[in-house]
Design a protein around this motif. Structure first.
Motif, PDB file in Angstrom:
ATOM      1  N   ASP A  67      -8.993  -0.878   1.419  1.00 15.43           N
ATOM      2  CA  ASP A  67      -8.996  -0.643   2.862  1.00 15.43           C
ATOM      3  C   ASP A  67     -10.194  -1.323   3.515  1.00 15.43           C
ATOM      4  OD1 ASP A  67      -6.687   1.013   2.799  1.00 15.43           O
ATOM      5  OD2 ASP A  67      -7.930   2.717   2.192  1.00 15.43           O
TER       6      ASP A  67
ATOM      7  N   GLY B 178      -3.550   1.456   4.676  1.00 16.34           N
ATOM      8  CA  GLY B 178      -3.325   0.055   5.020  1.00 16.34           C
ATOM      9  C   GLY B 178      -2.366  -0.150   6.174  1.00 16.34           C
TER      10      GLY B 178
ATOM     11  N   LEU C 254      -4.249  -2.119  -2.483  1.00 12.86           N
ATOM     12  CA  LEU C 254      -4.252  -3.348  -1.696  1.00 12.86           C
ATOM     13  C   LEU C 254      -4.838  -4.448  -2.572  1.00 12.86           C
ATOM     14  CD1 LEU C 254      -5.439  -1.779   1.643  1.00 12.86           C
ATOM     15  CD2 LEU C 254      -3.246  -2.884   1.253  1.00 12.86           C
TER      16      LEU C 254
ATOM     17  N   ASP D 177       0.827  -1.205   0.000  1.00 18.39           N
ATOM     18  CA  ASP D 177       0.000   0.000   0.000  1.00 18.39           C
ATOM     19  C   ASP D 177       0.865   1.260   0.000  1.00 18.39           C
ATOM     20  OD1 ASP D 177      -2.365   1.452  -0.044  1.00 18.39           O
ATOM     21  OD2 ASP D 177      -2.702   1.300   2.116  1.00 18.39           O
TER      22      ASP D 177
END
Length: 153
Positions: free
Chosen positions: A85, A137, A27, A21
């Motif tokens: 997230d 993240g 992600l 991240d």
């Protein structure tokens, strides 16, 4: 022992996801999904071995609750929180759910506290360098791991 294995998987993959991240501001969904399968398998096995089905049920409810809360924030934050997230928060919620509801609440809120210094720095630099995104993240992972160490028996 299986609970420890689940947390070791969450910790190892969480650190890897945090690094990804920071580097690319994304992600990866496949990594999060595969990790969720591994963690759920470990938690289900632990529930069978200990004859405690509530263990996996609490984890599932906590993961869904955290993911839902972050999902609502994602919808209302105009891009502040991405869907990666949201997925990562749900994954970490699985682990936090095995500790208890105070851990779920603390683990869901602590990332915001941890992100404050970076967010303030980001806001002060925004005027000179233009808009950018904060990698959230690492704070999600850090909040979950810190919660684990503070509240787990």
């Amino acid at each position: 022992m299986l609970m420890l294995a689940a947390w070791l998987v969450l910790s190892g993959v969480g650190v890897m996801l945090a690094a990804i991240d920071v580097l690319v501001r994304r992600l990866p969904t496949p990594l999060i999904a595969r990790t969720a399968v591994v963690v759920l398998t470990l938690l289900s096995t632990a529930a069978c071995v200990t004859d405690d089905p509530r263990l996996v049920l609490d984890a599932l409810i906590a993961g869904a609750a955290v993911a839902s809360g972050y999902g609502l924030l994602s919808l209302t934050s105009r891009g502040g929180i991405g869907m990666g997230d949201v997925r990562l928060a749900g994954l970490l919620g699985l682990g936090l759910g095995t500790i208890g509801w105070p851990a779920v609440l603390l683990g869901a809120m602590l990332p915001y506290v941890l992100a404050v210094p970076q967010a303030l720095l980001h806001l002060s630099e925004r005027h000179s360098r233009g808009p950018g995104r904060l990698a959230f993240g690492p704070y999600l992972v850090g909040g979950a791991l810190l919660t684990r160490f503070l509240l787990a028996p």
